[in-house]
Design a protein around this motif. Structure first.
Motif, PDB file in Angstrom:
ATOM      1  N   SER A   1      58.042  44.933  96.745  1.00  0.00           N
ATOM      2  CA  SER A   1      58.464  43.765  97.527  1.00  0.00           C
ATOM      3  C   SER A   1      57.329  43.182  98.359  1.00  0.00           C
ATOM      4  O   SER A   1      57.245  41.965  98.529  1.00  0.00           O
ATOM      5  N   ARG A   2      56.428  44.044  98.871  1.00  0.00           N
ATOM      6  CA  ARG A   2      55.319  43.533  99.686  1.00  0.00           C
ATOM      7  C   ARG A   2      54.435  42.602  98.858  1.00  0.00           C
ATOM      8  O   ARG A   2      54.010  41.549  99.333  1.00  0.00           O
ATOM      9  N   GLN A   3      54.166  42.985  97.622  1.00  0.00           N
ATOM     10  CA  GLN A   3      53.281  42.192  96.759  1.00  0.00           C
ATOM     11  C   GLN A   3      53.991  40.985  96.137  1.00  0.00           C
ATOM     12  O   GLN A   3      53.390  39.921  95.966  1.00  0.00           O
ATOM     13  N   LEU A   4      55.282  41.161  95.813  1.00  0.00           N
ATOM     14  CA  LEU A   4      55.960  40.141  95.010  1.00  0.00           C
ATOM     15  C   LEU A   4      56.938  39.270  95.780  1.00  0.00           C
ATOM     16  O   LEU A   4      57.265  38.166  95.338  1.00  0.00           O
ATOM     17  N   LYS A   5      57.408  39.732  96.940  1.00  0.00           N
ATOM     18  CA  LYS A   5      58.457  38.997  97.639  1.00  0.00           C
ATOM     19  C   LYS A   5      58.012  38.388  98.977  1.00  0.00           C
ATOM     20  O   LYS A   5      58.547  37.363  99.396  1.00  0.00           O
ATOM     21  N   THR A   6      57.045  39.041  99.653  1.00  0.00           N
ATOM     22  CA  THR A   6      56.730  38.642 101.028  1.00  0.00           C
ATOM     23  C   THR A   6      56.243  37.198 101.129  1.00  0.00           C
ATOM     24  O   THR A   6      56.624  36.463 102.047  1.00  0.00           O
ATOM     25  N   GLY A   7      55.384  36.766 100.205  1.00  0.00           N
ATOM     26  CA  GLY A   7      54.873  35.400 100.249  1.00  0.00           C
ATOM     27  C   GLY A   7      55.983  34.375 100.098  1.00  0.00           C
ATOM     28  O   GLY A   7      56.051  33.396 100.856  1.00  0.00           O
ATOM     29  N   ILE A   8      56.858  34.608  99.146  1.00  0.00           N
ATOM     30  CA  ILE A   8      57.981  33.680  98.915  1.00  0.00           C
ATOM     31  C   ILE A   8      58.938  33.692 100.104  1.00  0.00           C
ATOM     32  O   ILE A   8      59.451  32.642 100.516  1.00  0.00           O
ATOM     33  N   ASP A   9      59.164  34.881 100.688  1.00  0.00           N
ATOM     34  CA  ASP A   9      60.000  34.960 101.901  1.00  0.00           C
ATOM     35  C   ASP A   9      59.409  34.109 103.019  1.00  0.00           C
ATOM     36  O   ASP A   9      60.130  33.417 103.744  1.00  0.00           O
TER      37      ASP A   9
ATOM     38  N   ARG B   1      52.736  36.615  94.442  1.00  0.00           N
ATOM     39  CA  ARG B   1      53.624  35.554  93.954  1.00  0.00           C
ATOM     40  C   ARG B   1      53.974  34.584  95.076  1.00  0.00           C
ATOM     41  O   ARG B   1      54.186  34.983  96.219  1.00  0.00           O
ATOM     42  N   TRP B   2      54.076  33.312  94.696  1.00  0.00           N
ATOM     43  CA  TRP B   2      54.429  32.244  95.626  1.00  0.00           C
ATOM     44  C   TRP B   2      55.319  31.257  94.889  1.00  0.00           C
ATOM     45  O   TRP B   2      55.288  31.177  93.652  1.00  0.00           O
ATOM     46  N   ASN B   3      56.105  30.462  95.625  1.00  0.00           N
ATOM     47  CA  ASN B   3      56.846  29.383  94.975  1.00  0.00           C
ATOM     48  C   ASN B   3      56.105  28.064  95.198  1.00  0.00           C
ATOM     49  O   ASN B   3      54.948  28.066  95.628  1.00  0.00           O
ATOM     50  N   SER B   4      56.744  26.955  94.944  1.00  0.00           N
ATOM     51  CA  SER B   4      56.047  25.658  94.983  1.00  0.00           C
ATOM     52  C   SER B   4      55.928  25.063  96.389  1.00  0.00           C
ATOM     53  O   SER B   4      55.248  24.056  96.583  1.00  0.00           O
ATOM     54  N   LYS B   5      56.578  25.683  97.382  1.00  0.00           N
ATOM     55  CA  LYS B   5      56.494  25.155  98.745  1.00  0.00           C
ATOM     56  C   LYS B   5      55.067  25.264  99.271  1.00  0.00           C
ATOM     57  O   LYS B   5      54.411  26.283  99.066  1.00  0.00           O
ATOM     58  N   PRO B   6      54.587  24.252  99.994  1.00  0.00           N
ATOM     59  CA  PRO B   6      53.204  24.323 100.506  1.00  0.00           C
ATOM     60  C   PRO B   6      53.067  25.378 101.604  1.00  0.00           C
ATOM     61  O   PRO B   6      53.928  25.480 102.484  1.00  0.00           O
TER      62      PRO B   6
ATOM     63  N   PHE C   1      41.205  43.039  96.761  1.00  0.00           N
ATOM     64  CA  PHE C   1      40.389  42.231  97.670  1.00  0.00           C
ATOM     65  C   PHE C   1      39.871  40.970  96.980  1.00  0.00           C
ATOM     66  O   PHE C   1      39.843  39.894  97.573  1.00  0.00           O
ATOM     67  N   LYS C   2      39.450  41.106  95.742  1.00  0.00           N
ATOM     68  CA  LYS C   2      38.954  39.952  94.991  1.00  0.00           C
ATOM     69  C   LYS C   2      40.072  38.929  94.793  1.00  0.00           C
ATOM     70  O   LYS C   2      39.866  37.724  94.988  1.00  0.00           O
ATOM     71  N   LYS C   3      41.241  39.417  94.420  1.00  0.00           N
ATOM     72  CA  LYS C   3      42.390  38.533  94.195  1.00  0.00           C
ATOM     73  C   LYS C   3      42.730  37.767  95.479  1.00  0.00           C
ATOM     74  O   LYS C   3      42.954  36.554  95.463  1.00  0.00           O
ATOM     75  N   ALA C   4      42.754  38.491  96.609  1.00  0.00           N
ATOM     76  CA  ALA C   4      43.081  37.860  97.888  1.00  0.00           C
ATOM     77  C   ALA C   4      42.013  36.854  98.296  1.00  0.00           C
ATOM     78  O   ALA C   4      42.318  35.749  98.760  1.00  0.00           O
ATOM     79  N   ALA C   5      40.744  37.229  98.109  1.00  0.00           N
ATOM     80  CA  ALA C   5      39.646  36.345  98.508  1.00  0.00           C
ATOM     81  C   ALA C   5      39.651  35.050  97.712  1.00  0.00           C
ATOM     82  O   ALA C   5      39.364  33.973  98.250  1.00  0.00           O
ATOM     83  N   VAL C   6      39.977  35.138  96.442  1.00  0.00           N
ATOM     84  CA  VAL C   6      40.009  33.943  95.588  1.00  0.00           C
ATOM     85  C   VAL C   6      41.188  33.043  95.954  1.00  0.00           C
ATOM     86  O   VAL C   6      41.054  31.819  96.026  1.00  0.00           O
ATOM     87  N   SER C   7      42.361  33.641  96.227  1.00  0.00           N
ATOM     88  CA  SER C   7      43.558  32.820  96.476  1.00  0.00           C
ATOM     89  C   SER C   7      43.625  32.287  97.904  1.00  0.00           C
ATOM     90  O   SER C   7      44.327  31.314  98.169  1.00  0.00           O
TER      91      SER C   7
END
Length: 364
Positions: free
Chosen positions: A68-76, A95-100, A131-137
């Protein structure tokens, strides 16, 4: 603004990353009270009680589920209409949805790249990928020192324009004056010697406690150590202490207020770590008006300033000489401690809050 945080470390960690996370939210909520600060995690704990008492800080339980931390927190966070999501320990949700929503990540260090021997192969690969994934996004990366910024550019291949350096502060306890009576009580509780040097930090090879013990051989200078000790490295430390005859006091179950008092009671704080992302104990010592001996490597001169004393952490003779120099010279200890207190004001709460808020506002 409404700012969301990955609050795992706020509720799970008593040490470095937990302290950084709690202090950051605390200073922002205090100096910028018009914003809302949302702490996303599976559950609360007593570690976060103090900041949850602030009127503009709210706990939000993450949607349950696998990873949930990796897949749900951003969308929440997006569904709670957050303007910014800040990952406080080198990670962002996948993961993220389309909201800015704007994304910020704090990267503390890349020690797993600089010193791979301290990590398993699989841990290094996982850390690098995260870390690479986070830094890029991320829209912005906060590095906690110039050293960490250089490492992000070098190892993660991130453009310098994306990275802002914002230093860390430390817990308010280290900035508070404690009465002689309180200090005496702390001294009695832990049975501390009349004079001693202090080391604080996890007892692991990178922190280099072994070379402190070697440097103190035959000196009759007591050493007080505050740090977790259930490691193989600690067994080596114990053996070296027995063979060298050094008087070492290992302290456990020390509260933050008690630790602040122990810093103030020490004649010298010593921290010859091989590498740090920042080195909060150095800041804690300087705010406590205790002179610092630390390494001339990584970011430690950034934290220690011009009046701390620097050593080659590999060189036991150098460490011994610097300890003896300060131990035998009270006026020099006092002079450097006074200068250090002036220098460390750059790591005060208001300064750090302002710098982080500048990063947030630059996103819009």
């Amino acid at each position: 603004m409404k700012i969301a945080y990955d609050a795992k470390r706020i509720f799970s960690s008593w040490s470095g990353l937990g302290n950084y996370s709690r202090d950051l939210v605390r200073v922002l909520a205090t100096y910028f009270p018009d914003n809302q600060y949302l702490l996303f995690n599976k559950k609360k704990s007593e570690r976060g009680d103090a900041i949850l008492k602030l009127p503009n800080v709210t706990f939000v339980q993450t949607t349950k589920g696998t990873l949930s931390r990796q897949l749900k927190t951003g969308i929440d966070a997006q569904n709670n209409d957050a303007d910014i999501f800040h990952g406080l320990s080198g990670e962002l949700p996948l993961r993220w949805n389309s909201k800015p929503i704007k994304k910020v990540v704090t990267i503390h260090d890349l020690i797993f790249e600089r010193y791979p021997k301290y990590y398993t192969w699989i841990d290094r690969k996982i850390h690098f990928w995260k870390f690479k994934k986070a830094a890029v996004s991320a829209d912005k990366i906060i590095a906690i020192s110039e050293q960490t910024k250089k490492d992000i550019i070098h190892y993660l291949k991130i453009p310098e324009s994306k990275i802002e350096v914002v230093y860390q502060g430390c817990h308010a306890s280290f900035k508070e004056k404690q009465s002689e009576e309180i200090l005496h009580q702390i001294k009695e509780k832990f049975n501390l010697p009349e004079k001693f040097i202090l080391n604080v930090g996890t007892i692991e090879p990178r922190k280099n406690l072994l070379n402190i013990v070697k440097a103190l051989k035959d000196s009759k200078i007591p050493l007080v150590v505050v740090g977790a000790k259930k490691t193989k490295y600690f067994s080596l430390i114990e053996k070296t202490v027995r063979l060298s005859g050094v008087e070492v006091f290992f302290l456990e179950k020390v509260s933050m207020d008690e630790l602040a008092g122990i810093y103030k009671l020490a004649e010298i704080f010593i921290y010859p770590s091989f590498f740090e992302g920042f080195g909060i104990p150095v800041i804690e010592a300087l705010f406590s008006e205790t002179v610092v001996i630390t390494s001339n490597t990584s970011c430690l001169p950034e934290a220690g300033g011009p009046d701390s004393v620097y050593v080659n952490p590999e060189n036991v003779d150098d460490i011994r000489a610097k300890i003896n120099f300060l131990w035998d010279n009270e006026s020099e200890r006092k002079r450097r401690a006074e200068k250090g207190l002036q220098f460390v004001q750059k790591f005060n709460d208001e300064v750090i809050a302002d710098e982080v808020m500048k990063v947030y506002k630059s996103l819009f």
